[in-house]
Write a protein that holds these residues in place. Structure first.
Motif, mmCIF file in Angstrom:
data_model
loop_
_atom_site.group_PDB
_atom_site.id
_atom_site.type_symbol
_atom_site.label_atom_id
_atom_site.label_comp_id
_atom_site.label_asym_id
_atom_site.label_seq_id
_atom_site.Cartn_x
_atom_site.Cartn_y
_atom_site.Cartn_z
ATOM 1 N N ASP A 23 59.919 -22.843 76.676
ATOM 2 C CA ASP A 23 59.785 -23.327 75.449
ATOM 3 C C ASP A 23 60.692 -24.344 76.113
ATOM 4 O O ASP A 23 60.460 -25.515 75.367
ATOM 5 N N LEU B 64 60.559 -28.391 76.077
ATOM 6 C CA LEU B 64 61.254 -29.226 75.518
ATOM 7 C C LEU B 64 61.636 -30.738 76.518
ATOM 8 O O LEU B 64 61.719 -31.319 75.596
ATOM 9 N N LYS C 2 69.597 -33.221 75.976
ATOM 10 C CA LYS C 2 68.536 -32.551 75.796
ATOM 11 C C LYS C 2 68.323 -31.014 75.470
ATOM 12 O O LYS C 2 68.161 -30.755 74.104
#
Length: 329
Positions: free
Chosen positions: A287, A291, A305
């Protein structure tokens, strides 16, 4: 020949000014420019910025990173460096060479009681120690030669700023070659300031080129230089985004476990990321990999982020800052 004494200390602006004189002032057969930069690392046109600098150190100490038009390696500038540029329409084979245009520097030092010599491909040395690096660029039949003179630079900062991390970086960028260096002021029988040395060099140029006069920028010139500074030379895209594609492998161990990352970076943007390690988490690291694709390969951008999610779900007992630091210094 015309001369320009540039009083700006902003490295990005100074490169914009130099580029403007090189590309646009084509009616001037020869130009000579002097300037001094605030602390900065100036990288060559074809270099990978991240491969040449200690980014963590330069960020912490407010050291500028600026990409120049010419090739060659990375150099450190501060307010005790003196930089000079000679631009000429004599770009034909044999009509322009490093040694010829280093002569005024050698002659200036000789008058101050120091013997300097031209060495190798593009260096000036005193007793076998480098005092200057030189580089050249060509544009539409025009040549630009510039040199960075180590006058009284802080060698400690120079070493730390150019101390590349232990991360494994594979890149097609041109690598810098380190050399034994010394400061000119260390070799002078009588010490002087960099501004006094600048005056001495300009006076030597006037002696060797008695018809030389000053070029004064018009308002139109200054507006064009400012535009070039704003749109090119002071942008992240030019200074970092112009880097070639590269891969970085990085490993960091924390009390809660080890994180190993492999990043594929193009134009300093993460195009692919793989994360391994012996850390614990309830969600898959994949993930995180997805991302961060499309994010600038900069610590602050990666951190920003990661702060949009709960990273403890992926890296138990690690802070978001630690995770970001494991990916990019």
């Amino acid at each position: 020949m015309k001369y320009i004494v540039n009083t700006s200390n902003n490295p990005h602006y100074n490169i914009a000014l130099e580029a403007y004189a090189f590309r646009e002032l084509v009616d001037e057969d020869e130009l000579f420019i002097l300037w001094i930069n605030e602390p900065a690392i100036i990288i060559g046109r074809h270099q990978n910025a991240i491969e040449e600098i200690n980014k963590e150190y330069t960020d912490a100490h407010g050291i500028h990173i600026a990409r120049r038009l010419s090739g060659g390696g990375a150099v450190y500038h501060d307010l005790n460096n003196l930089n000079y540029t000679i631009i000429s329409n004599k770009a034909g084979e044999g009509s322009f060479d490093f040694e010829t245009f280093s002569k005024p520097v050698i002659d200036t030092l000789a008058k101050l009681g120091v013997k300097a010599e031209f060495s190798g491909r593009n260096d000036l040395e005193i007793d076998g120690k480098k005092i200057a690096g030189n580089a050249q660029a060509y544009h539409k039949g025009r040549m630009m030669h510039h040199g960075c003179l180590l006058f009284d630079v802080d060698m400690t900062v120079l070493g730390d700023a150019l101390k590349v991390s232990k991360d494994k970086i594979e890149s097609k960028g041109v690598k810098s070659v380190r050399a034994r260096v010394t400061n000119i002021n260390n070799e002078l029988p009588e010490k002087m300031t960099v501004l006094e040395f600048q005056d001495a060099l300009l006076n030597q140029m006037k002696e060797e080129y008695p018809d030389m006069t000053e070029y004064v920028f018009s308002d139109e010139d200054l507006a064009a230089i400012q535009k070039s500074y704003d749109e090119q030379f002071n942008t992240w895209e030019w200074n970092f985004g112009s880097s070639p594609e590269y891969t970085v492998s990085r490993a960091v161990r924390y009390p809660a476990g080890k994180i190993t990352t492999y990043a594929n970076v193009e134009n300093s943007i993460i195009k692919g990321l793989t994360i391994y390690g012996d850390f614990f988490g309830v969600k898959p690291a994949k993930d995180i990999e997805e991302l961060l694709v499309g994010t600038r390969y900069e610590y602050k951008d990666v951190l920003e982020k990661l702060q949009t999610i709960d990273t403890t779900q992926y890296f138990s007992r690690m802070t978001t800052e630690e995770v970001a630091k494991a990916i990019v210094a």
